[in-house]
Write an enzyme that holds these catalytic residues in place. Structure first.
Site, PDB file in Angstrom:
ATOM      1  N   GLU A 106       0.823  -1.210   0.000  1.00 51.51           N
ATOM      2  CA  GLU A 106       0.000   0.000   0.000  1.00 51.51           C
ATOM      3  C   GLU A 106       0.859   1.264   0.000  1.00 51.51           C
ATOM      4  O   GLU A 106       1.999   1.251   0.459  1.00 51.51           O
ATOM      5  CB  GLU A 106      -0.897  -0.005   1.248  1.00 51.51           C
ATOM      6  N   CYS A 119       3.352   8.588   1.030  1.00 56.01           N
ATOM      7  CA  CYS A 119       4.020   7.640   1.930  1.00 56.01           C
ATOM      8  C   CYS A 119       4.115   6.297   1.203  1.00 56.01           C
ATOM      9  O   CYS A 119       3.103   5.726   0.823  1.00 56.01           O
ATOM     10  CB  CYS A 119       3.188   7.519   3.205  1.00 56.01           C
ATOM     11  N   CYS A 126       6.844  -6.762   7.033  1.00 53.33           N
ATOM     12  CA  CYS A 126       8.019  -6.237   7.738  1.00 53.33           C
ATOM     13  C   CYS A 126       8.509  -7.291   8.710  1.00 53.33           C
ATOM     14  O   CYS A 126       7.711  -7.912   9.396  1.00 53.33           O
ATOM     15  CB  CYS A 126       7.645  -4.957   8.483  1.00 53.33           C
ATOM     16  N   CYS A 130       7.548  -4.983  15.531  1.00 51.52           N
ATOM     17  CA  CYS A 130       7.275  -4.020  16.602  1.00 51.52           C
ATOM     18  C   CYS A 130       5.890  -4.343  17.171  1.00 51.52           C
ATOM     19  O   CYS A 130       4.943  -4.592  16.421  1.00 51.52           O
ATOM     20  CB  CYS A 130       7.318  -2.585  16.072  1.00 51.52           C
ATOM     21  N   CYS A 133       2.652  -2.384  15.927  1.00 47.84           N
ATOM     22  CA  CYS A 133       2.470  -2.052  14.510  1.00 47.84           C
ATOM     23  C   CYS A 133       1.692  -3.135  13.769  1.00 47.84           C
ATOM     24  O   CYS A 133       2.007  -4.322  13.861  1.00 47.84           O
ATOM     25  CB  CYS A 133       3.838  -1.843  13.858  1.00 47.84           C
ATOM     26  N   CYS A 347      -0.653   5.962  10.148  1.00 48.77           N
ATOM     27  CA  CYS A 347       0.612   5.276  10.458  1.00 48.77           C
ATOM     28  C   CYS A 347       0.360   3.942  11.135  1.00 48.77           C
ATOM     29  O   CYS A 347      -0.412   3.848  12.069  1.00 48.77           O
ATOM     30  CB  CYS A 347       1.444   6.095  11.442  1.00 48.77           C
TER      31      CYS A 347
HETATM   32  N1  SAH Z   1      10.186   0.654   9.552  1.00 49.40           N
HETATM   33  C1  SAH Z   1      10.245   2.082   9.497  1.00 49.40           C
HETATM   34  C2  SAH Z   1       9.198   2.723   8.588  1.00 49.40           C
HETATM   35  C3  SAH Z   1       7.757   2.244   8.705  1.00 49.40           C
HETATM   36  S1  SAH Z   1       6.757   2.689  10.080  1.00 49.40           S
HETATM   37  C4  SAH Z   1      10.135   2.656  10.884  1.00 49.40           C
HETATM   38  O1  SAH Z   1       9.827   1.915  11.817  1.00 49.40           O
HETATM   39  O2  SAH Z   1      10.404   3.830  11.059  1.00 49.40           O
HETATM   40  C5  SAH Z   1       6.426   4.390   9.987  1.00 49.40           C
HETATM   41  C6  SAH Z   1       6.085   5.010  11.356  1.00 49.40           C
HETATM   42  O3  SAH Z   1       4.759   4.659  11.805  1.00 49.40           O
HETATM   43  C7  SAH Z   1       7.036   4.522  12.444  1.00 49.40           C
HETATM   44  O4  SAH Z   1       7.464   5.576  13.242  1.00 49.40           O
HETATM   45  C8  SAH Z   1       6.137   3.571  13.215  1.00 49.40           C
HETATM   46  O5  SAH Z   1       6.635   3.353  14.476  1.00 49.40           O
HETATM   47  C9  SAH Z   1       4.817   4.296  13.162  1.00 49.40           C
HETATM   48  N2  SAH Z   1       3.658   3.494  13.578  1.00 49.40           N
HETATM   49  C10 SAH Z   1       3.468   2.159  13.470  1.00 49.40           C
HETATM   50  N3  SAH Z   1       2.284   1.796  13.985  1.00 49.40           N
HETATM   51  C11 SAH Z   1       1.685   2.925  14.423  1.00 49.40           C
HETATM   52  C12 SAH Z   1       0.421   3.204  15.024  1.00 49.40           C
HETATM   53  N4  SAH Z   1      -0.491   2.256  15.250  1.00 49.40           N
HETATM   54  N5  SAH Z   1       0.131   4.482  15.332  1.00 49.40           N
HETATM   55  C13 SAH Z   1       1.021   5.464  15.067  1.00 49.40           C
HETATM   56  N6  SAH Z   1       2.206   5.258  14.479  1.00 49.40           N
HETATM   57  C14 SAH Z   1       2.544   4.005  14.172  1.00 49.40           C
END
Ligand code: SAH
Length: 370
Positions: A106, A119, A126, A130, A133, A347
């Protein structure tokens, strides 16, 4: 086969060479070695591919007819399959792209008053897992190719003929530093004036902070850096981001202190605010301490609630108190608005979880790609 031809993969049962994703140098070499033409033909092709975003050789009128006919036979210019385009009430658009092997990724286009930000994803799923996420919950399938990275930009732009995309953020699905070999050439083409023409100031790569790759990125690219921090002590960050076990906070912050920042640039620190987990005033104070000596601005992101985790977004008063603590310490801070929530485009909501592929362990993938 030439070097160039070998390096770029042939997909989808079409044996013709995909030119999408080739750099200017590679196309010039291709013109000489494969087409047996002068190298300036490569430059012509480069402009057709990326400036005019054309995928049909027959309309490339400044290329000789015989060459066009030859290209038709041995080459092609790939496109992503557009599986769905969803528009949010706030104008955000989410694209679901089908790849040639049937997987999908996406991208999200976010209009703001002064910017139109796209974006993009860099991997299918991935491997970093985390805890908060959604993308990570679906596991990891593979890296995206250069073509698949660039086509997200080219095809999203075609949906916005009246307004040019102004900023690109590599913050979609995946960890871009695990895919530098495709990400960097793709971003080189994105920055080329005869390519997509984006200034390096308008492209930002976001990472969890993989240290050897971060150093390589600093050496090889000038685009902006954003780091997902999300925790201010090792136990807290490790619980949210298992990669912190391998690269703990003190090592990460030391690497950011050393990071070669081009003149006047700052590192963006992304910090998700999760209720009761990392949003106390003590956290804010620790964050100020961690950032000492680093030219950084903090991007506070109220957590986007989702059905896949129990984490919840912080209370408004806690967000404000956190922000105030940073501002009092003169740390440049902004709070990111949640965009596209009604279409799950915010995000961490990008749905890698739809990919049913065996999950590979994080350590395995991180090691393999070093
Ligand atoms: N792997 C990279 C890029 C992808 S994530 C990274 O971790 O930076 C892009 C951003 O979205 C990251 O800062 C991630 O921590 C954040 N993110 C992931 N899940 C989220 C959520 N549920 N709410 C807000 N931000 C989130």
């Amino acid at each position: 086969m030439t070097l160039v031809a070998e390096r770029l993969s042939v997909a989808g049962g079409d044996a013709r060479q995909d030119l999408m994703g080739m750099t200017l140098d590679e196309l010039c070499t291709y013109a000489e070695e494969v087409l047996e033409e002068r190298s300036f033909r490569g430059r012509q092709l480069f402009k057709w591919l990326y400036q005019k975003t054309c995928s049909d050789f027959s309309v490339m009128t400044d290329v000789a007819k015989t060459v066009r006919a030859r290209l038709q036979e041995i080459a092609r210019i790939s496109r992503l399959e557009e599986r769905s385009v969803q528009r949010s009430r706030d104008g955000t658009i989410k694209f679901l792209w089908g790849l040639e092997d049937g997987l999908q990724v996406e991208s999200v286009l976010i209009p703001e008053e002064r910017r139109l930000t796209l974006c993009i994803s860099t991997q299918v799923g991935c491997p970093l897992d985390c805890d908060f996420c959604v993308t990570g919950k679906g596991g990891y399938a593979r890296n995206l190719s250069r073509a698949e990275i660039l086509l997200q930009i080219i095809q999203a732009q075609q949906h916005s003929p009246e307004r040019k995309i102004s900023n690109i953020v590599l913050m979609g699905m995946g960890e871009p530093l695990l895919n530098l070999d495709s990400v960097l050439p793709a971003m080189e083409i994105a920055q080329d004036n005869e390519g997509l023409g984006f200034s390096h100031r308008r492209i930002t790569l976001s990472t969890v902070g993989l240290l050897p790759q971060l150093e390589e990125f600093g050496r090889r690219s000038r685009i902006n850096l954003a780091v997902s921090l999300h925790g201010t002590t090792n136990p807290q960050r490790t619980a949210l981001m298992p990669i912190n076990r391998k690269y703990p906070l003190e090592d990460l912050m030391a690497a950011l202190r050393r990071f070669p920042l081009p003149h006047r640039k700052q590192i963006t620190i992304e910090y998700i605010l999760i209720k009761g987990v990392n949003d106390s005033v003590e956290d804010a104070r620790r964050l100020v301490g961690l950032l000492r000596g680093i030219p950084a601005k903090v991007n506070l992101i109220p957590y986007n609630n989702n059905p896949f985790t129990d984490y919840k977004t912080s209370e408004q008063r806690d967000i404000l108190a956190f922000q105030e603590e940073l501002m009092e310490a003169r740390v440049h801070t902004m709070t990111r608005l949640n965009r596209g929530e009604d279409i799950d485009a915010a995000c961490g909501q990008l749905g890698g979880y739809k990919q049913q592929r065996p999950q590979r362990r994080q350590a395995e993938v991180v090691e393999e790609q070093r």
